[in-house]
Design a protein around this motif. Structure first.
Motif, short mmCIF file in Angstrom:
data_model
loop_
_atom_site.label_atom_id
_atom_site.label_comp_id
_atom_site.label_asym_id
_atom_site.label_seq_id
_atom_site.Cartn_x
_atom_site.Cartn_y
_atom_site.Cartn_z
N UNK A 5 -64.50 0.90 -26.17
CA UNK A 5 -64.29 -0.39 -26.83
C UNK A 5 -62.93 -0.42 -27.54
N UNK A 6 -62.63 0.70 -28.24
CA UNK A 6 -61.34 0.75 -28.93
C UNK A 6 -60.18 0.76 -27.94
N UNK A 7 -60.31 1.49 -26.86
CA UNK A 7 -59.24 1.56 -25.86
C UNK A 7 -59.01 0.22 -25.19
N UNK A 8 -60.11 -0.46 -24.83
CA UNK A 8 -59.96 -1.78 -24.19
C UNK A 8 -59.33 -2.78 -25.15
N UNK A 9 -59.76 -2.76 -26.40
CA UNK A 9 -59.22 -3.71 -27.38
C UNK A 9 -57.73 -3.47 -27.61
N UNK A 10 -57.33 -2.19 -27.61
CA UNK A 10 -55.93 -1.85 -27.91
C UNK A 10 -55.01 -2.09 -26.72
N UNK A 11 -55.45 -1.81 -25.52
CA UNK A 11 -54.54 -1.77 -24.38
C UNK A 11 -54.68 -2.95 -23.41
N UNK A 12 -55.45 -3.97 -23.74
CA UNK A 12 -55.60 -5.13 -22.86
C UNK A 12 -55.49 -6.42 -23.66
N UNK A 13 -55.11 -7.49 -22.96
CA UNK A 13 -55.12 -8.84 -23.50
C UNK A 13 -56.12 -9.66 -22.73
N UNK A 14 -56.41 -10.85 -23.25
CA UNK A 14 -57.36 -11.73 -22.57
C UNK A 14 -56.85 -12.05 -21.16
N UNK A 15 -57.74 -11.94 -20.19
CA UNK A 15 -57.39 -12.24 -18.81
C UNK A 15 -56.85 -11.06 -18.05
N UNK A 16 -56.59 -9.93 -18.73
CA UNK A 16 -56.06 -8.75 -18.05
C UNK A 16 -57.17 -7.98 -17.35
N UNK A 17 -56.80 -7.35 -16.24
CA UNK A 17 -57.71 -6.37 -15.64
C UNK A 17 -57.62 -5.08 -16.43
N UNK B 82 -57.35 11.12 -22.58
CA UNK B 82 -56.67 11.47 -23.82
C UNK B 82 -55.47 10.54 -24.06
N UNK B 83 -55.34 10.05 -25.26
CA UNK B 83 -54.25 9.17 -25.61
C UNK B 83 -54.58 7.69 -25.50
N UNK B 84 -55.75 7.34 -24.91
CA UNK B 84 -56.13 5.92 -24.77
C UNK B 84 -56.94 5.43 -25.94
N UNK B 85 -57.62 6.33 -26.68
CA UNK B 85 -58.47 5.94 -27.81
C UNK B 85 -57.62 5.92 -29.07
N UNK B 86 -57.32 4.74 -29.65
CA UNK B 86 -56.50 4.68 -30.87
C UNK B 86 -57.21 5.25 -32.06
N UNK B 87 -58.54 5.49 -31.94
CA UNK B 87 -59.29 6.05 -33.08
C UNK B 87 -59.18 7.55 -33.19
N UNK B 88 -58.57 8.18 -32.18
CA UNK B 88 -58.42 9.62 -32.19
C UNK B 88 -56.95 9.94 -32.40
N UNK B 89 -56.62 10.65 -33.44
CA UNK B 89 -55.22 11.00 -33.72
C UNK B 89 -54.80 12.13 -32.82
N UNK B 90 -53.51 12.12 -32.46
CA UNK B 90 -52.99 13.16 -31.56
C UNK B 90 -52.92 14.48 -32.25
#
Length: 378
Positions: free
Chosen positions: A318-330, A370-378
């Motif tokens: 959920x966090x990755x999709x919210x961070x890396x996509x916009x409405x209408x994006x695949x 790895x790197x797609x979840x903004x909730x996990x710090x590097x």
């Protein structure tokens, strides 16, 4: 003190103010420049065409003075003769007159450019008010025009005095010359006087042109408050723009919420984020049709429950999709594997609801690269 400064015309006019002034017929004009150019053009025309012009007019004059006894006592023949001679004289004068006409039209264009404004012809009742006339007469502009007229008179008078004083001996000697020699001398004197006056007008025009430009610029100066009002009008009132943006966001949110009932699944955080996914056979990958955080995420889940849209708790996805996509994006290619697990569960759940059988097991965890979840710090 600040309010007083805001009401003083100390700021240069904006481009919009200049354009509005042109629409109203207000541009810098110099009558002295037009007069100088007319004198210069007429002098050049007579210099270039004067010999032929004088010769032809002289022939016309000799013809006019050579009248036969028959024509002298016949009014019809005299009228016809007058018409023909006038026609010839006008025809000989036409090149010079045409040149002067063109110069009279083109001279104003050098300073203010071409301008045709209907507003300039509209009647202004204020000009009929005697008090307004007296106010204009004794205004700074009126006093400036008076000073300019006095200065012009002084310059022209000085040139005339110098011409007469310089030509005093030649003028005195005209009486002792023959007619031909006298006419030649008089022509030279007139040419000298004409050139001198043209030079005087050049001085006047050189002073008047920058003066007119300065006066026009000063007349169009604006106050700071006028500049702020103009900027507000051109850019829009901030409160109105804010209200428009708010309405646009609300309309976009409503359009987004209308897509939630059509979604295949809602991926949640479970409380912070909600992302609605939809997939058809014509798509290359599932598409994000709605997403939101906080209250918007809660509303997405409420609409999903009302329309029996499956809700799957997968916080990293959920966090990755919210961070890396916009409405209408695949969904991004890096999330294909995770989303495939979700869509497999959705299709199994849909089959279970329609055909029964064993209930599908909800994925306990949907990992993301790895790197797609903004909730996990590097």
């Amino acid at each position: 003190m600040s309010d007083d400064n805001d009401l003083e015309r100390t700021e240069s006019p904006s481009q919009r103010r200049i354009e509005q002034a042109r629409e109203e017929g207000q541009v810098a004009r110099s009558r002295e420049l037009a007069t100088f150019l007319l004198l210069l053009a007429s002098g050049g025309a007579f210099y270039g065409m004067g010999g032929a012009f004088v010769e032809k007019l002289g022939g016309t004059l000799r013809t006019a003075l050579s009248i036969s006894p028959q024509d002298a006592f016949d009014s019809n023949r005299l009228a016809q003769r007058l018409y023909l001679l006038s026609h010839d004289a006008l025809w000989y004068s036409l090149p010079i007159l045409s040149l002067l006409f063109v110069i009279s039209l083109a001279a104003p264009l050098l300073l203010g450019g071409w301008l045709f404004s209907v507003k300039a012809f509209s009647p202004q009742v204020s000009r009929l008010n005697p008090l307004s006339g007296l106010k204009r007469l004794f205004s700074t502009h009126g006093l400036g025009e008076l000073a300019k007229a006095v200065g012009k008179t002084i310059i022209v008078g000085a040139v005339a005095t110098w011409v007469i004083w310089d030509a005093r001996n030649a003028l005195a000697g005209l009486g002792g010359q023959t007619i031909v020699d006298g006419l030649n001398s008089a022509g030279h004197l007139l040419a000298f006087a004409f050139l001198s006056f043209t030079g005087g007008m050049a001085i006047i025009a050189a002073i008047d042109v920058p003066l007119q430009l300065w006066q026009h610029h000063s007349k169009l100066k604006m106050t700071r408050q006028e500049l702020r009002d103009e900027a507000r009008e051109s850019e829009g009132d901030p409160h109105v723009k804010g209200r428009i943006r708010s309405l646009q966001r609300e309309a976009a949110r409503k359009r987004m919420m209308s897509e939630v009932p059509k979604a295949d699944v809602i991926v949640t955080n479970p409380t912070h984020y909600s992302v609605a996914l939809s997939y058809t056979e014509s798509m290359r990958a599932p598409k994000v049709v709605a997403k939101g955080s906080a209250l918007v995420a809660l509303r997405i889940r409420e609409i999903a429950r009302e329309h029996n849209v499956p809700i799957l708790e997968a916080p990293p996805l959920a966090r990755a999709l919210y961070r890396h996509t916009d409405l209408g994006d695949e969904v991004p290619a890096t999330l294909y594997e995770a989303v495939a697990q979700v869509m497999a569960y959705v299709f199994q759940l849909r089959r279970y609801r329609t055909h029964g059988g064993a209930a599908p097991v909800m994925p306990a965890a949907v990992p993301v690269p790895e790197g797609m979840d903004p909730g996990v710090s590097a």
